[in-house]
Design an enzyme around this catalytic site. Sequence first.
Site, PDB file in Angstrom:
ATOM      1  N   ASN A   9      49.587  27.223  29.370  1.00  0.00           N
ATOM      2  CA  ASN A   9      49.062  28.022  28.259  1.00  0.00           C
ATOM      3  C   ASN A   9      48.884  27.097  27.053  1.00  0.00           C
ATOM      4  O   ASN A   9      49.870  26.714  26.421  1.00  0.00           O
ATOM      5  CB  ASN A   9      50.048  29.159  27.950  1.00  0.00           C
ATOM      6  CG  ASN A   9      49.616  29.986  26.754  1.00  0.00           C
ATOM      7  OD1 ASN A   9      48.502  29.831  26.247  1.00  0.00           O
ATOM      8  ND2 ASN A   9      50.496  30.858  26.301  1.00  0.00           N
ATOM      9  N   TRP A  10      47.651  26.747  26.772  1.00  0.00           N
ATOM     10  CA  TRP A  10      47.388  25.799  25.678  1.00  0.00           C
ATOM     11  C   TRP A  10      47.464  26.473  24.308  1.00  0.00           C
ATOM     12  O   TRP A  10      47.398  25.792  23.285  1.00  0.00           O
ATOM     13  CB  TRP A  10      46.015  25.141  25.858  1.00  0.00           C
ATOM     14  CG  TRP A  10      45.883  24.310  27.096  1.00  0.00           C
ATOM     15  CD1 TRP A  10      46.874  24.023  28.010  1.00  0.00           C
ATOM     16  CD2 TRP A  10      44.710  23.629  27.572  1.00  0.00           C
ATOM     17  NE1 TRP A  10      46.384  23.222  29.014  1.00  0.00           N
ATOM     18  CE2 TRP A  10      45.055  22.972  28.771  1.00  0.00           C
ATOM     19  CE3 TRP A  10      43.395  23.533  27.112  1.00  0.00           C
ATOM     20  CZ2 TRP A  10      44.133  22.211  29.497  1.00  0.00           C
ATOM     21  CZ3 TRP A  10      42.475  22.786  27.837  1.00  0.00           C
ATOM     22  CH2 TRP A  10      42.849  22.127  29.013  1.00  0.00           C
ATOM     23  N   LYS A  11      47.554  27.780  24.283  1.00  0.00           N
ATOM     24  CA  LYS A  11      47.621  28.540  23.020  1.00  0.00           C
ATOM     25  C   LYS A  11      46.453  28.133  22.108  1.00  0.00           C
ATOM     26  O   LYS A  11      45.381  27.815  22.602  1.00  0.00           O
ATOM     27  CB  LYS A  11      48.994  28.360  22.365  1.00  0.00           C
ATOM     28  CG  LYS A  11      50.138  28.662  23.349  1.00  0.00           C
ATOM     29  CD  LYS A  11      51.484  28.775  22.725  1.00  0.00           C
ATOM     30  CE  LYS A  11      52.521  29.106  23.799  1.00  0.00           C
ATOM     31  NZ  LYS A  11      53.867  29.309  23.294  1.00  0.00           N
ATOM     32  N   HIS A  94      51.472  38.372  26.055  1.00  0.00           N
ATOM     33  CA  HIS A  94      52.303  37.230  25.663  1.00  0.00           C
ATOM     34  C   HIS A  94      53.091  37.627  24.415  1.00  0.00           C
ATOM     35  O   HIS A  94      52.589  38.372  23.562  1.00  0.00           O
ATOM     36  CB  HIS A  94      51.416  36.005  25.385  1.00  0.00           C
ATOM     37  CG  HIS A  94      52.231  34.761  25.209  1.00  0.00           C
ATOM     38  ND1 HIS A  94      52.875  34.467  24.027  1.00  0.00           N
ATOM     39  CD2 HIS A  94      52.528  33.758  26.066  1.00  0.00           C
ATOM     40  CE1 HIS A  94      53.534  33.321  24.172  1.00  0.00           C
ATOM     41  NE2 HIS A  94      53.346  32.873  25.396  1.00  0.00           N
ATOM     42  N   GLU A  96      53.660  36.164  21.759  1.00  0.00           N
ATOM     43  CA  GLU A  96      52.969  35.885  20.479  1.00  0.00           C
ATOM     44  C   GLU A  96      51.961  36.982  20.162  1.00  0.00           C
ATOM     45  O   GLU A  96      51.746  37.317  18.998  1.00  0.00           O
ATOM     46  CB  GLU A  96      52.326  34.487  20.542  1.00  0.00           C
ATOM     47  CG  GLU A  96      53.384  33.391  20.426  1.00  0.00           C
ATOM     48  CD  GLU A  96      53.101  32.130  21.206  1.00  0.00           C
ATOM     49  OE1 GLU A  96      51.925  31.879  21.552  1.00  0.00           O
ATOM     50  OE2 GLU A  96      54.058  31.392  21.481  1.00  0.00           O
ATOM     51  N   GLU A 164      59.349  35.483  29.848  1.00  0.00           N
ATOM     52  CA  GLU A 164      59.399  34.479  28.790  1.00  0.00           C
ATOM     53  C   GLU A 164      60.315  34.978  27.670  1.00  0.00           C
ATOM     54  O   GLU A 164      59.862  35.735  26.783  1.00  0.00           O
ATOM     55  CB  GLU A 164      58.003  34.237  28.217  1.00  0.00           C
ATOM     56  CG  GLU A 164      57.034  33.626  29.209  1.00  0.00           C
ATOM     57  CD  GLU A 164      55.956  32.818  28.494  1.00  0.00           C
ATOM     58  OE1 GLU A 164      55.789  31.647  28.841  1.00  0.00           O
ATOM     59  OE2 GLU A 164      55.301  33.355  27.582  1.00  0.00           O
ATOM     60  N   GLY A 170      58.964  27.493  22.700  1.00  0.00           N
ATOM     61  CA  GLY A 170      58.691  26.492  21.675  1.00  0.00           C
ATOM     62  C   GLY A 170      59.924  26.001  20.931  1.00  0.00           C
ATOM     63  O   GLY A 170      59.806  25.376  19.880  1.00  0.00           O
ATOM     64  N   SER A 210      60.073  26.581  27.031  1.00  0.00           N
ATOM     65  CA  SER A 210      60.603  25.219  26.979  1.00  0.00           C
ATOM     66  C   SER A 210      60.760  24.568  28.365  1.00  0.00           C
ATOM     67  O   SER A 210      61.712  23.835  28.619  1.00  0.00           O
ATOM     68  CB  SER A 210      61.920  25.178  26.209  1.00  0.00           C
ATOM     69  OG  SER A 210      61.693  25.574  24.853  1.00  0.00           O
ATOM     70  N   GLY A 231      53.959  25.954  27.809  1.00  0.00           N
ATOM     71  CA  GLY A 231      53.217  25.803  26.560  1.00  0.00           C
ATOM     72  C   GLY A 231      53.165  24.341  26.155  1.00  0.00           C
ATOM     73  O   GLY A 231      52.352  23.554  26.642  1.00  0.00           O
ATOM     74  N   GLY A 232      54.055  23.966  25.245  1.00  0.00           N
ATOM     75  CA  GLY A 232      54.032  22.634  24.637  1.00  0.00           C
ATOM     76  C   GLY A 232      53.883  21.480  25.614  1.00  0.00           C
ATOM     77  O   GLY A 232      53.068  20.566  25.390  1.00  0.00           O
TER      78      GLY A 232
HETATM   79  P1  13P Z   1      56.717  26.502  25.457  1.00  0.00           P
HETATM   80  O1  13P Z   1      56.630  25.890  26.828  1.00  0.00           O
HETATM   81  O2  13P Z   1      56.085  25.671  24.393  1.00  0.00           O
HETATM   82  O3  13P Z   1      58.123  26.918  25.143  1.00  0.00           O
HETATM   83  O4  13P Z   1      55.844  27.851  25.491  1.00  0.00           O
HETATM   84  C1  13P Z   1      56.053  28.763  26.502  1.00  0.00           C
HETATM   85  C2  13P Z   1      54.985  29.776  26.452  1.00  0.00           C
HETATM   86  O5  13P Z   1      54.907  30.558  25.522  1.00  0.00           O
HETATM   87  C3  13P Z   1      54.002  29.788  27.541  1.00  0.00           C
HETATM   88  O6  13P Z   1      53.226  30.932  27.527  1.00  0.00           O
END
Ligand code: 13P
Length: 251
Positions: A9-11, A94, A96, A164, A170, A210, A231-232
């Site tokens: 997920n590149w957000k 998600h 967010e 999640e 994050g 994470s 994500g990251g």
């Molecule tokens: P991180 O891997 O940056 O913690 O993000 C997880 C995420 O929200 C994937 O959708």
Amino acid sequence: MSEIIVAANWKMNKTVTESNDLVKEILKEVPVIDSVTCIVFPPFLSLPSVANLIKGSSIKLGAQNMHSAQKGAFTGEVSGLMLQDYCSYVLLGHSERRVLFGETDEFVNEKLAGAIEFGLRPIVCVGEQSSDRARGLTENVIRSQIKNSLKDIEGINDIIVAYEPVWAIGTGTAASPEDAEEVNKFIRDELALMFGSEKVLQTPILYGGSVTEDNIAEFLAKPNVNGALIGGASLSSEGFTQILQNACNLT
Ligand code: 13P
């Protein structure tokens, strides 16, 4: 056993050029991905060019969100009808979207029906806040998100669920693999109550929060963790290809 899914997920990161460069790097480093399903979720604007670049490869493409309606007066939104030309997966609910944009389980449920209608395979995200966990409410929160987000959905067949925990996203503090296993098992049990235990044996339930190349193997070693939503660590080709390779080596 369920398939293993490694999803990036590149957000709201990566311009179109940067998205193209990243996917080219991944394809160069891991040209054949046969034992896991790899899905990338770039920003909307990058979907057409990334779709073009991954043609013929084993990388799959998804969108980070969608609206439930097919079309209409919804300024700034993108529908499943528009997405189906480019991608085959979609992230729904998600944290967010839930926390920053006020998405409710009811709206996630409408989107889920829309995704199914347009042939997009959904990843429905659920997860508790740290305050929920501290008060011992993790299972209550997850149960309610699962029940309401998947309400009145006929079949579980193509649905993927991602656990999640909000406090792990994050932050660099992942859930322990044991905690992820416990909640993922709980999710499968809740799904079994809704859809029947036979039907949910194959449902992929992912963990996200994470995840890195250093801990992916510990998560995938758990029977109810059928993949990861990253994500990251998915934003650099080195990190993500290492995650992919570690996941492939396990299967
Ligand atoms: P991180 O891997 O940056 O913690 O993000 C997880 C995420 O929200 C994937 O959708």
